[in-house]
Design an enzyme around this catalytic site. Sequence first.
Site, mmCIF file in Angstrom:
data_model
loop_
_atom_site.group_PDB
_atom_site.id
_atom_site.type_symbol
_atom_site.label_atom_id
_atom_site.label_comp_id
_atom_site.label_asym_id
_atom_site.label_seq_id
_atom_site.Cartn_x
_atom_site.Cartn_y
_atom_site.Cartn_z
ATOM 1 N N CYS A 80 -24.531 -76.259 -18.405
ATOM 2 C CA CYS A 80 -24.509 -77.667 -18.013
ATOM 3 C C CYS A 80 -23.079 -78.224 -17.991
ATOM 4 O O CYS A 80 -22.269 -77.808 -17.177
ATOM 5 C CB CYS A 80 -25.425 -78.489 -18.918
ATOM 6 S SG CYS A 80 -25.800 -80.123 -18.247
ATOM 7 N N HIS A 188 -30.005 -76.005 -17.949
ATOM 8 C CA HIS A 188 -29.963 -75.643 -19.363
ATOM 9 C C HIS A 188 -30.805 -74.388 -19.598
ATOM 10 O O HIS A 188 -32.029 -74.487 -19.723
ATOM 11 C CB HIS A 188 -30.527 -76.784 -20.225
ATOM 12 C CG HIS A 188 -29.595 -77.933 -20.406
ATOM 13 N ND1 HIS A 188 -28.659 -77.976 -21.417
ATOM 14 C CD2 HIS A 188 -29.458 -79.075 -19.696
ATOM 15 C CE1 HIS A 188 -27.978 -79.112 -21.328
ATOM 16 N NE2 HIS A 188 -28.446 -79.792 -20.300
ATOM 17 N N GLU A 190 -31.173 -72.767 -22.276
ATOM 18 C CA GLU A 190 -31.818 -72.860 -23.591
ATOM 19 C C GLU A 190 -33.041 -73.774 -23.578
ATOM 20 O O GLU A 190 -33.824 -73.779 -24.535
ATOM 21 C CB GLU A 190 -30.804 -73.339 -24.641
ATOM 22 C CG GLU A 190 -30.548 -74.833 -24.701
ATOM 23 C CD GLU A 190 -29.598 -75.360 -23.634
ATOM 24 O OE1 GLU A 190 -29.156 -76.520 -23.761
ATOM 25 O OE2 GLU A 190 -29.304 -74.634 -22.648
#
Length: 218
Positions: A80, A188, A190
């Site tokens: 990001c 993202h 994650e």
Amino acid sequence: MTSAKNVIVDTGCANLYSVKFAIERLGFEVTITDDVTIIQQAEKVIFPGVGSAKHAMKNIKAKNLVTVLQGLTQPVLGFCLGMQLMTESSTEGNSDDNASNIVPCLNLIPTNVEPLKAQGNRLPHMGWNTLTQVSNHPVFKGISEGDYFYFVHSFAAPVSEYTIASCEYGSTFSAAIAKDNFIGCQFHPERSSALGSKIIKNFLELDSTELNQELVNL
């Protein structure tokens, strides 16, 4: 002095531990640090970030990490804002040419971050969206066009020769960029469920020689 195979650069941003937990869930050890020697000696470096480029670059400068990050030769993956900081600059103003709105970044990948041309869609671009193009870059092994990833951003890098995946939200923008050992994802990983975890795993298992060979073929 301790060492670490995998390192998350401590940029002072809020999402450090969510990235750490995502990596640990995959069975890998990782260390959050701003120690220059540990970062330089790591095999893999992850560069996360949320918030504004101006604030993040201020933190990076205060920690004396600019030249350290610019000099890394091992694989580096940005998430990001971390991806955006890999570019030449980020335009944080609305759309004018006021130089004070331009934040110089790390200049690792020769492209620039601009306000996302959402064409009337709500900003920030937040939620799940599909990739509209995916290259054969090794970090995207097992990832296909049409796969969903989680985005939260109002700024984006345009599509360029360094784009390795794209996405559409009002206009087409770079969902991921890469040059040499530096790779950045606008989304993202994650927070992108199994496919995001796959990208993280691909990166952590990446062989540097394989990366160099694949980049020649992009």
